[in-house]
Write a protein that holds these residues in place. Sequence first.
Motif, short mmCIF file in Angstrom:
data_model
loop_
_atom_site.label_atom_id
_atom_site.label_comp_id
_atom_site.label_asym_id
_atom_site.label_seq_id
_atom_site.Cartn_x
_atom_site.Cartn_y
_atom_site.Cartn_z
N HIS A 10 -1.00 1.10 -3.13
CA HIS A 10 -2.33 1.67 -2.93
C HIS A 10 -2.87 2.22 -4.24
CE1 HIS A 10 -5.43 3.39 -0.31
NE2 HIS A 10 -5.33 4.52 -0.98
N ALA A 11 -4.15 1.97 -4.51
CA ALA A 11 -4.88 2.43 -5.69
C ALA A 11 -4.58 1.63 -6.95
CB ALA A 11 -4.67 3.92 -5.95
N SER A 12 -3.60 0.72 -6.92
CA SER A 12 -3.34 -0.09 -8.11
C SER A 12 -4.48 -1.06 -8.39
CB SER A 12 -2.02 -0.86 -7.97
OG SER A 12 -2.07 -1.78 -6.89
N ASP A 13 -5.32 -1.29 -7.40
CA ASP A 13 -6.46 -2.20 -7.59
C ASP A 13 -7.56 -1.58 -8.44
OD1 ASP A 13 -6.78 -0.47 -5.22
OD2 ASP A 13 -8.73 -1.42 -5.04
N ILE A 14 -7.58 -0.26 -8.61
CA ILE A 14 -8.69 0.37 -9.32
C ILE A 14 -8.73 -0.10 -10.77
CG2 ILE A 14 -9.75 2.55 -10.02
CD1 ILE A 14 -8.42 3.87 -7.61
N ALA A 15 -7.61 0.04 -11.48
CA ALA A 15 -7.57 -0.40 -12.87
C ALA A 15 -7.69 -1.92 -12.99
CB ALA A 15 -6.28 0.08 -13.54
N MET A 16 -7.44 -2.64 -11.89
CA MET A 16 -7.61 -4.09 -11.90
C MET A 16 -9.08 -4.46 -11.81
SD MET A 16 -4.58 -5.34 -12.22
CE MET A 16 -2.84 -5.14 -11.84
N TRP A 64 -3.54 -0.71 6.98
CA TRP A 64 -4.38 -1.38 5.99
C TRP A 64 -4.57 -2.87 6.26
CZ3 TRP A 64 -1.59 2.94 4.56
CH2 TRP A 64 -2.36 3.97 3.98
N ARG A 65 -3.48 -3.61 6.47
CA ARG A 65 -3.66 -5.03 6.73
C ARG A 65 -4.36 -5.24 8.06
NH1 ARG A 65 -5.09 -7.73 3.71
NH2 ARG A 65 -4.65 -9.56 4.99
N SER A 97 14.17 -0.60 3.71
CA SER A 97 13.05 0.00 2.98
C SER A 97 11.90 -0.98 2.81
CB SER A 97 13.51 0.52 1.62
OG SER A 97 14.27 1.70 1.77
N GLN A 98 12.22 -2.24 2.58
CA GLN A 98 11.15 -3.24 2.47
C GLN A 98 10.42 -3.41 3.80
OE1 GLN A 98 13.57 -6.45 0.96
NE2 GLN A 98 12.91 -6.11 -1.16
N LEU A 99 11.15 -3.36 4.89
CA LEU A 99 10.50 -3.43 6.21
C LEU A 99 9.64 -2.19 6.44
CD1 LEU A 99 13.37 -4.81 8.47
CD2 LEU A 99 11.30 -6.02 7.74
N TYR A 100 10.12 -1.06 6.00
CA TYR A 100 9.36 0.18 6.17
C TYR A 100 8.02 0.10 5.43
CZ TYR A 100 8.46 5.24 6.19
OH TYR A 100 7.91 6.49 6.35
N ILE A 101 8.04 -0.37 4.19
CA ILE A 101 6.80 -0.51 3.43
C ILE A 101 5.90 -1.56 4.07
CG2 ILE A 101 5.82 -1.19 1.21
CD1 ILE A 101 7.16 1.59 1.25
N ALA A 102 6.47 -2.68 4.51
CA ALA A 102 5.65 -3.74 5.12
C ALA A 102 4.99 -3.27 6.40
CB ALA A 102 6.52 -4.96 5.39
N ILE A 103 5.72 -2.57 7.26
CA ILE A 103 5.17 -2.13 8.54
C ILE A 103 4.13 -1.05 8.34
CG2 ILE A 103 5.75 -0.90 10.67
CD1 ILE A 103 8.43 -2.46 10.64
N THR A 104 4.42 -0.08 7.47
CA THR A 104 3.45 1.00 7.27
C THR A 104 2.24 0.54 6.47
OG1 THR A 104 4.79 1.78 5.38
CG2 THR A 104 5.11 2.89 7.51
N GLU A 146 0.80 -1.22 0.00
CA GLU A 146 0.00 0.00 0.00
C GLU A 146 0.84 1.27 0.00
OE1 GLU A 146 -3.28 0.41 -0.12
OE2 GLU A 146 -4.14 -1.54 0.37
N THR A 147 1.79 1.39 0.91
CA THR A 147 2.41 2.69 1.14
C THR A 147 3.48 3.08 0.13
OG1 THR A 147 3.83 1.66 2.81
CG2 THR A 147 1.88 2.83 3.59
#
Length: 530
Positions: free
Chosen positions: A439-445, A396-397, A384-391, A336-337
């Motif tokens: 985040h928002a990539s699901d819209i076009a999906m 969201w999760r 950075s991967q941990l940062y994205i996973a935690i945030t 998401e982030t």
Amino acid sequence: MAGPLLAAPAILRGAAPDAPIATCAQGKLRGAAVDGILEFRGVPYGGAVSGPDRRFKAPTAPVPWIGVRDATRLGAPSIQAPRGDFGNNEPAPAEDCLFLNIWTPALDGKKRPVMVYQHGGGFVIGSGGAPWQDGGTLARKHDVVVVQSNHRLGLMGYLYLGQLLGPEYAGNQGLQDIVAALAWVNANIAEFGGDPGNVMIFGESGGGGKTTALYAMPSAAPYFHKASIESAIGPGGKTPDDATAMTREVMRRMGITDPRALLTAPAAQILKAQLGNAPYLSPGTVPPPGTPAGAQPEIMVWPFIDGTILPEEPFSIGAPAISANKPLIVGSCKDETVFFFQGDKSAFNLDEAGLRSRLSNLLGERTSAWIDAFRKARPKATPSQLYIAITTAKPWRANAVKLSERKAAQKAAPIYSYILDYRSPDFVPGTTYPEGSPHASDIAMKFDTAVRFGPKRPDRLKTASNMGEMWANFARNSIPSAKGQVRWKPYTLKRRETMIIDAQCRMVNDPEQAERLFFANEPNAEREQF
């Protein structure tokens, strides 16, 4: 009748002689035939919400017209911050913004599933006319009717005057607008080939928050039969006192002491007070250069729990009883982030010190606990991967898991859980960090418009085809499915079945289990932070 008959806006010159004409309760509408489906745009579902007698109040009924109204142009979106031209010829924002758009295969009286979408953008920006959420592909490929509305946003939709000016200002007028749109659909959609007895509501991000609210609203309950809550934020848990405090802050910024002055103030002045003079910042980010000291940040606008329109914080204790028998989809994107940090390239090249510094602004004394838990689950992850996973996990999760658990515990209607995990290899601009499923990539999906927006890789287009078909079939028979893909099993507390949506989908029991068990014990882990 809602008022005197009005002459319809002029019909566009050169309208095709075979342009479709539909009849709704207010009059006749001329739409357009586009790529095998019919479109009706800018259809009024409510009347005026501007002026000192209507501003900040519940929506009025739509006004009938005489003649044939042109319905080939989008209606005005709500007052909001400038957001650029999306290339769809959308009018300028306006206070009177209660319009909806319809995509349908035919005006033939057939009872098709109806999919009513709440657009994203928090509760402050967006519209039902954004091209990447165009409903034409779903209507064409899956024989459904798609509806999207504009509704009041920001302070126009959520400024509360009930404690200051009286009960006619009940508040949450933006949510009341959406209920008015659903009521219009209930009364009129049969004319457009839809079944008013089979309506799905769905929404992403702020639209997910709106859908979450609708799922708990008595006034909305008669008008829909199932829902999908996607990457949800909000509605937020604010009280009437909180909402009144926000109103007083707006008055302070505008330099007024009489709340009645809000009824006649220029809308641009109210928007200016909302936006402040400094951008809203995600925790852990730094104000951009040139931000003045003591700058006023943007006011974060949310619905509030008023006890009547929105009687409870949805899912705060359990799933809303009023929607107990309505099937639900809940989920989020894997990364998401990535979306929220795209303007901050340093977020994608963190060292350990940078990771801890950023997270400490968000997690305080719990920073080390979060890092340790996620590093144990993802031992090869970079900072950075941990940062994205935690945030992403907070909120969201965490929110998606909470909603799934509480709906499953209700044991009344099925809940289907998902994670969109299309692993886009494209790099975040200016970095070498793959964007994954932000985040928002699901819209076009889910609207299956990926072929029009973004890379045309076969695996990406297949993911979009899968998700669009799943959502359309859920609208049709309350069971999400796609040909050639594994059966989507309902979520249970014992196995926590979750669909991982990709070009080749798969069912996984309790994905990210160690992380889920960790944030399950964190207070308010699901609260919106970005």
